[in-house]
Design a protein around this motif. Structure first.
Motif, short mmCIF file in Angstrom:
data_model
loop_
_atom_site.label_atom_id
_atom_site.label_comp_id
_atom_site.label_asym_id
_atom_site.label_seq_id
_atom_site.Cartn_x
_atom_site.Cartn_y
_atom_site.Cartn_z
N ASP A 1 0.81 -1.23 0.00
CA ASP A 1 0.00 0.00 0.00
C ASP A 1 0.84 1.27 0.00
O ASP A 1 0.52 2.23 -0.71
N ASP A 2 1.90 1.31 0.82
CA ASP A 2 2.65 2.56 0.93
C ASP A 2 3.75 2.70 -0.12
O ASP A 2 4.67 3.50 0.04
N LEU A 3 3.64 1.93 -1.20
CA LEU A 3 4.52 2.10 -2.36
C LEU A 3 3.72 2.32 -3.64
O LEU A 3 4.27 2.23 -4.73
N VAL A 4 2.43 2.64 -3.51
CA VAL A 4 1.61 2.70 -4.71
C VAL A 4 2.00 3.86 -5.62
O VAL A 4 2.00 3.71 -6.86
N MET A 5 2.33 5.02 -5.07
CA MET A 5 2.69 6.14 -5.94
C MET A 5 4.01 5.86 -6.66
O MET A 5 4.14 6.11 -7.86
N GLU A 6 4.97 5.33 -5.91
CA GLU A 6 6.26 5.00 -6.51
C GLU A 6 6.09 3.93 -7.59
O GLU A 6 6.68 4.01 -8.68
N LEU B 1 -7.04 8.28 -5.55
CA LEU B 1 -5.59 8.31 -5.66
C LEU B 1 -5.13 7.56 -6.89
O LEU B 1 -4.28 8.05 -7.65
N TRP B 2 -5.67 6.37 -7.10
CA TRP B 2 -5.25 5.59 -8.27
C TRP B 2 -5.60 6.31 -9.57
O TRP B 2 -4.82 6.30 -10.52
N LYS B 3 -6.77 6.93 -9.62
CA LYS B 3 -7.18 7.66 -10.83
C LYS B 3 -6.19 8.79 -11.13
O LYS B 3 -5.76 8.96 -12.29
N LEU B 4 -5.81 9.55 -10.11
CA LEU B 4 -4.84 10.63 -10.33
C LEU B 4 -3.50 10.09 -10.81
O LEU B 4 -2.87 10.65 -11.72
N LEU B 5 -3.07 8.99 -10.22
CA LEU B 5 -1.78 8.41 -10.60
C LEU B 5 -1.79 7.91 -12.03
O LEU B 5 -0.83 8.11 -12.78
N THR B 6 -2.86 7.23 -12.42
CA THR B 6 -2.92 6.70 -13.79
C THR B 6 -3.09 7.80 -14.83
O THR B 6 -2.76 7.60 -16.00
N GLU B 7 -3.60 8.93 -14.39
CA GLU B 7 -3.72 10.08 -15.30
C GLU B 7 -2.44 10.91 -15.34
O GLU B 7 -2.36 11.91 -16.05
N GLY B 8 -1.45 10.50 -14.57
CA GLY B 8 -0.18 11.22 -14.54
C GLY B 8 -0.22 12.52 -13.78
O GLY B 8 0.68 13.35 -13.90
N LYS B 9 -1.25 12.69 -12.93
CA LYS B 9 -1.40 13.93 -12.17
C LYS B 9 -0.70 13.78 -10.81
O LYS B 9 -1.32 13.81 -9.75
N PHE B 10 0.61 13.61 -10.87
CA PHE B 10 1.36 13.31 -9.66
C PHE B 10 1.39 14.48 -8.68
O PHE B 10 1.36 14.27 -7.46
N ALA B 11 1.45 15.69 -9.18
CA ALA B 11 1.45 16.85 -8.29
C ALA B 11 0.14 16.94 -7.52
O ALA B 11 0.13 17.28 -6.32
N GLU B 12 -0.96 16.60 -8.18
CA GLU B 12 -2.26 16.63 -7.52
C GLU B 12 -2.42 15.44 -6.57
O GLU B 12 -3.08 15.53 -5.53
N ALA B 13 -1.80 14.33 -6.92
CA ALA B 13 -1.90 13.12 -6.10
C ALA B 13 -1.05 13.20 -4.84
O ALA B 13 -1.36 12.56 -3.83
N LEU B 14 0.03 13.97 -4.89
CA LEU B 14 1.00 13.97 -3.79
C LEU B 14 0.40 14.35 -2.43
O LEU B 14 0.64 13.65 -1.44
#
Length: 298
Positions: A191-196, A220-233
């Motif tokens: 779980d705590d490696l999902v963004m990485e 969170l997953w939606k933001l990550l898959t859309e490449g919105k890392f700044a918004e997901a952080l």
């Protein structure tokens, strides 16, 4: 159902009454809660589902319940966690007979197999049914590491389609891709490696804390898959203290406490696991409560 191996696949808990019997009503409610939140599939009877605490008949009850609640909306995957390869094959066949959509296969329990034995276990189980298989690699918990090279030895098994990578080392994701190319679909299993892991190209997330925080997990997953890392952080930083609970040996107790505190389950577990008490419960409950108190509104 043809399984689309991507997105958020919660490792669903199995709920129990105070007398240790199956609580199918609460289990059904949490499944519906997860589906309503937008998860992409259900992993029933994995580690978090306390697979090895259930009898074969109880496992089938839980799986048929998940099928009934899902009603074809999303795939139902069953963990295969047995002590012998033969029993794993028997269980895989049974899952196919009752119409389960896919399998998440673990190494044989108790015995720490070597590389040759591990590959033989997975290939043998793969031949036992026509169901698509996710291999669960968690050397931290189960003492058996499926290396990228070992996965390549299994590349000729058409039903082995995905990898749940839980080695606790995000470098392994890249190693799997570099060694195996696009042969296997790779899921984050920590779980705590999902963004990485998302940044490294995984296609899905098998998550425990989604059981307690499904909307936030899906967002969170939606933001990550859309490449919105700044918004997901910011969302990931808010989530991370409670996501750390997924990496502890008592993850089942921790996740069930989080479910109880968020109103989607109970703390009941089956022995040898016991409900948390004393300082440990207070410490974990504080982490969960702090997460609840600062929960994002959007």
């Amino acid at each position: 159902m043809n399984v689309t191996w991507n997105g958020v696949y919660p490792a669903v808990t199995t709920q129990f009454h105070d007398d240790d019997s199956l609580d199918l009503k609460t289990t059904a409610e949490q499944i519906e809660n997860l589906i309503s939140a937008g998860v992409n599939g259900l992993i029933m009877l994995g580690t978090v589902g306390e697979n090895n605490s259930l009898s074969r008949d109880e496992k089938i009850e839980v799986l048929k319940l998940a099928q009934e609640i899902s009603n074809g909306r999303i795939p139902v995957i069953s963990g295969v966690s047995e002590f012998t390869t033969a029993n794993a094959c028997s269980y895989a066949k049974l899952c196919e007979e009752i119409g389960i959509d896919g399998l998440m296969v673990l190494p044989a329990m108790v015995y720490n197999s070597d590389a040759r034995e591990t590959v033989n276990h997975f290939k043998t189980v793969a031949k036992a049914s026509n169901l698509p298989i996710m291999c669960y690699n968690n050397p931290v918990v189960y003492g058996v590491d499926i290396s990228p090279e070992m996965f390549m030895e299994m590349a000729d098994c058409e039903t082995i389609v995905a990898v749940k990578e839980s080695s606790d080392d995000p470098r392994r994701v890249t190693d799997v891709f570099n060694t195996c190319g696009d042969r296997f679909l790779v899921f984050c299993g920590v779980d705590d490696l999902v963004m990485e892991s998302a940044a490294l190209g995984v296609v899905g997330w098998v998550s425990g804390l989604t059981d307690a925080f499904p909307q936030e997990s899906v967002r969170l997953w939606k933001l990550l898959t859309e490449g919105k890392f700044a918004e997901a952080l910011p969302l990931y930083r808010w989530f991370t203290p409670v996501l750390h609970l997924d990496t502890h040996s008592k993850l089942v107790q921790y996740i069930k406490l989080a479910q109880a505190m968020t109103g989607v389950g109970s703390e009941n577990v089956r022995a040898p696991r016991l409900k948390l008490v004393g300082e440990e419960r207070e410490r974990v409950a504080k982490i969960i409560q702090d997460t609840i108190d600062t929960r994002p509104t959007a």
